[in-house]
Design a protein around this motif. Structure first.
Motif, short mmCIF file in Angstrom:
data_model
loop_
_atom_site.label_atom_id
_atom_site.label_comp_id
_atom_site.label_asym_id
_atom_site.label_seq_id
_atom_site.Cartn_x
_atom_site.Cartn_y
_atom_site.Cartn_z
N ALA A 66 0.80 -1.22 0.00
CA ALA A 66 0.00 0.00 0.00
C ALA A 66 0.84 1.28 0.00
CB ALA A 66 -0.93 0.00 1.21
N LEU A 67 2.13 1.16 0.24
CA LEU A 67 2.98 2.36 0.34
C LEU A 67 2.88 3.29 -0.87
CD1 LEU A 67 6.33 1.35 2.08
CD2 LEU A 67 4.71 3.10 2.78
N PRO A 68 2.92 2.79 -2.10
CA PRO A 68 2.86 3.73 -3.24
C PRO A 68 1.58 4.57 -3.27
CG PRO A 68 3.58 1.56 -3.98
CD PRO A 68 3.15 1.41 -2.55
N GLY A 69 0.49 4.06 -2.73
CA GLY A 69 -0.77 4.80 -2.73
C GLY A 69 -1.03 5.59 -1.47
N TYR A 70 -0.10 5.54 -0.51
CA TYR A 70 -0.32 6.23 0.77
C TYR A 70 -0.26 7.74 0.56
CZ TYR A 70 0.50 8.10 5.43
OH TYR A 70 0.41 8.84 6.59
N ARG A 71 -1.24 8.43 1.16
CA ARG A 71 -1.27 9.90 1.13
C ARG A 71 -1.42 10.39 2.56
NH1 ARG A 71 0.60 8.76 -2.85
NH2 ARG A 71 -0.23 8.90 -4.93
N GLN A 72 -0.63 11.36 2.94
CA GLN A 72 -0.70 11.95 4.28
C GLN A 72 -2.05 12.64 4.43
OE1 GLN A 72 -0.25 11.99 7.34
NE2 GLN A 72 1.85 12.69 7.50
N GLN A 73 -2.78 12.30 5.51
CA GLN A 73 -4.10 12.88 5.73
C GLN A 73 -4.21 13.54 7.10
OE1 GLN A 73 -6.76 9.59 5.06
NE2 GLN A 73 -6.53 9.71 2.85
N GLY A 74 -3.10 13.97 7.64
CA GLY A 74 -3.12 14.65 8.93
C GLY A 74 -3.06 13.72 10.12
N LYS A 75 -3.00 12.41 9.86
CA LYS A 75 -2.88 11.43 10.94
C LYS A 75 -1.49 10.83 10.88
CE LYS A 75 -7.71 9.95 11.09
NZ LYS A 75 -8.60 8.80 10.97
N PRO A 76 -1.00 10.31 12.00
CA PRO A 76 0.31 9.67 11.99
C PRO A 76 0.30 8.43 11.10
CG PRO A 76 -0.49 9.97 14.24
CD PRO A 76 -1.61 10.34 13.33
N PHE A 77 1.43 8.11 10.53
CA PHE A 77 1.56 6.93 9.68
C PHE A 77 1.19 5.67 10.46
CE2 PHE A 77 4.07 3.43 7.85
CZ PHE A 77 3.53 3.43 6.57
N LEU A 78 1.51 5.65 11.75
CA LEU A 78 1.21 4.47 12.56
C LEU A 78 -0.30 4.22 12.65
CD1 LEU A 78 2.79 2.31 13.97
CD2 LEU A 78 2.66 3.61 16.07
N ALA A 79 -1.11 5.26 12.60
CA ALA A 79 -2.57 5.08 12.59
C ALA A 79 -2.98 4.33 11.33
CB ALA A 79 -3.27 6.42 12.68
N TYR A 80 -2.35 4.64 10.22
CA TYR A 80 -2.59 3.95 8.96
C TYR A 80 -2.22 2.47 9.08
CZ TYR A 80 -1.95 3.06 3.90
OH TYR A 80 -2.00 2.56 2.64
N VAL A 81 -1.08 2.20 9.73
CA VAL A 81 -0.62 0.82 9.93
C VAL A 81 -1.60 0.06 10.82
CG1 VAL A 81 1.22 -0.61 10.92
CG2 VAL A 81 1.81 1.41 9.56
N TYR A 82 -2.07 0.70 11.90
CA TYR A 82 -3.02 0.03 12.79
C TYR A 82 -4.34 -0.24 12.08
CZ TYR A 82 -0.13 0.25 16.93
OH TYR A 82 0.86 0.05 17.84
N GLY A 83 -4.74 0.61 11.17
CA GLY A 83 -5.95 0.35 10.39
C GLY A 83 -5.81 -0.91 9.56
N ILE A 84 -4.66 -1.05 8.91
CA ILE A 84 -4.39 -2.27 8.13
C ILE A 84 -4.36 -3.48 9.05
CG2 ILE A 84 -2.62 -3.46 6.76
CD1 ILE A 84 -1.92 -0.69 5.55
N ALA A 85 -3.69 -3.34 10.20
CA ALA A 85 -3.58 -4.47 11.14
C ALA A 85 -4.96 -4.89 11.65
CB ALA A 85 -2.67 -4.08 12.31
N ALA A 86 -5.81 -3.93 11.94
CA ALA A 86 -7.15 -4.26 12.44
C ALA A 86 -7.92 -5.08 11.40
CB ALA A 86 -7.91 -2.99 12.80
N ARG A 87 -7.81 -4.69 10.12
CA ARG A 87 -8.51 -5.43 9.07
C ARG A 87 -7.92 -6.83 8.91
NH1 ARG A 87 -8.39 -0.28 7.21
NH2 ARG A 87 -6.59 -0.56 5.83
N LYS A 88 -6.62 -6.98 9.00
CA LYS A 88 -5.99 -8.30 8.87
C LYS A 88 -6.37 -9.19 10.05
CE LYS A 88 -3.80 -7.86 5.00
NZ LYS A 88 -4.19 -8.68 3.85
#
Length: 190
Positions: A66-88
Motif C-alpha cells: 500500500a505504500l505507493p498509494g499512501y497519502r498523508q491525511q493529517g494522521k500519523p503513519f502508525l494510525a494507517y498501519v493500525y488500520g491495516i492491522a485491524a482489518r488483517k
C-alpha cells in the motif's frame, strides 16, 4: 532503536517514493510494534504465537503493497498501519472460524524444564478470563487498554497511533479500567 511514535515524515515520504533503504528501515521500525499488537489481539485465544506472527507478516506485506498509494491525511503513519492491522486481524478471526483447529500432539525434541500442566492450565484460565474481561469493553476502550497495558505504550504513543490526544487516551483508559474493576468486583464472592 526508534520508538514507533518517532517515525519521521521524511522516512515515510522517502518510502512512499520508492526508496528501497527507506522502505526497509520503515518496515524494520514498525515490525516489532505490529508483532506485539497482533500477539496482544490473538494471544488470548486458542491460536498460537505463530498465528499472530503470521498475521503480523501479512500486515507488513500489506503496508509494503500500500505504500505507493499512501497519502498523508493529517494522521500519523502508525494510525494507517493500525488500520491495516485491524482489518488483517478481522480476516484472521474469520478464517479461524471457518476452519476449526484440530489439536495435534507435539513431540518435544528435548525435555523442557518450563511450566508443567498445572501451571499451563492456570495460565490458560487466566488468559481466558482476561479475554472475557476485555470483551466487555467497547472497541475504543479495548484498543487503549491493550496498547497502554499489554503493549506498554505511553499515552502519547497510543494517541499518535489512534489519531487522538494523550488526554483523551488517559480518559478512555480510566473509564475502561473503572469498567473492568466493576466487572471483577461483581464476579468476586462476597
Amino acid at each position: 532503536m526508534e520508538r514507533s511514535s518517532d517515525i519521521a515524515d521524511e522516512l515515510v515520504t522517502a518510502a512512499v517514493a520508492g526508496d528501497r533503504t527507506a522502505i526497509e528501515h520503515l518496515l524494520a521500525v514498525i515490525r516489532p510494534v505490529v508483532v506485539r499488537y497482533c500477539r496482544a489481539r490473538l494471544g488470548r485465544t486458542d491460536r498460537s504465537w505463530v498465528a499472530a506472527d503470521d498475521v503480523a507478516q501479512e500486515v507488513l506485506a500489506a503496508v509494503f503493497s500500500a505504500l505507493p498509494g499512501y497519502r498523508q491525511q493529517g494522521k500519523p503513519f502508525l494510525a494507517y498501519v493500525y488500520g491495516i492491522a485491524a482489518r488483517k486481524l478481522v480476516d484472521a478471526h474469520r478464517a479461524a472460524a471457518r476452519r476449526p483447529a484440530v489439536p495435534v500432539a507435539d513431540i518435544p525434541e528435548s525435555v523442557d524444564g518450563a511450566d508443567g500442566p498445572p501451571e499451563l492450565v492456570l495460565r490458560g484460565e487466566l488468559a481466558d478470563r482476561l479475554g472475557r474481561l476485555l470483551d466487555l469493553l467497547p472497541e475504543p476502550q479495548r484498543e487503549v487498554v491493550i496498547m497502554r497495558v499489554a503493549l506498554g505504550f505511553s499515552a502519547q504513543e497510543t494517541a499518535a497511533a489512534l489519531g487522538s490526544t494523550p488526554g483523551s487516551v488517559r480518559v478512555t483508559q480510566h473509564r475502561a479500567l473503572a469498567r473492568l474493576r466493576k466487572a471483577v468486583a461483581a464476579d468476586l464472592p462476597a
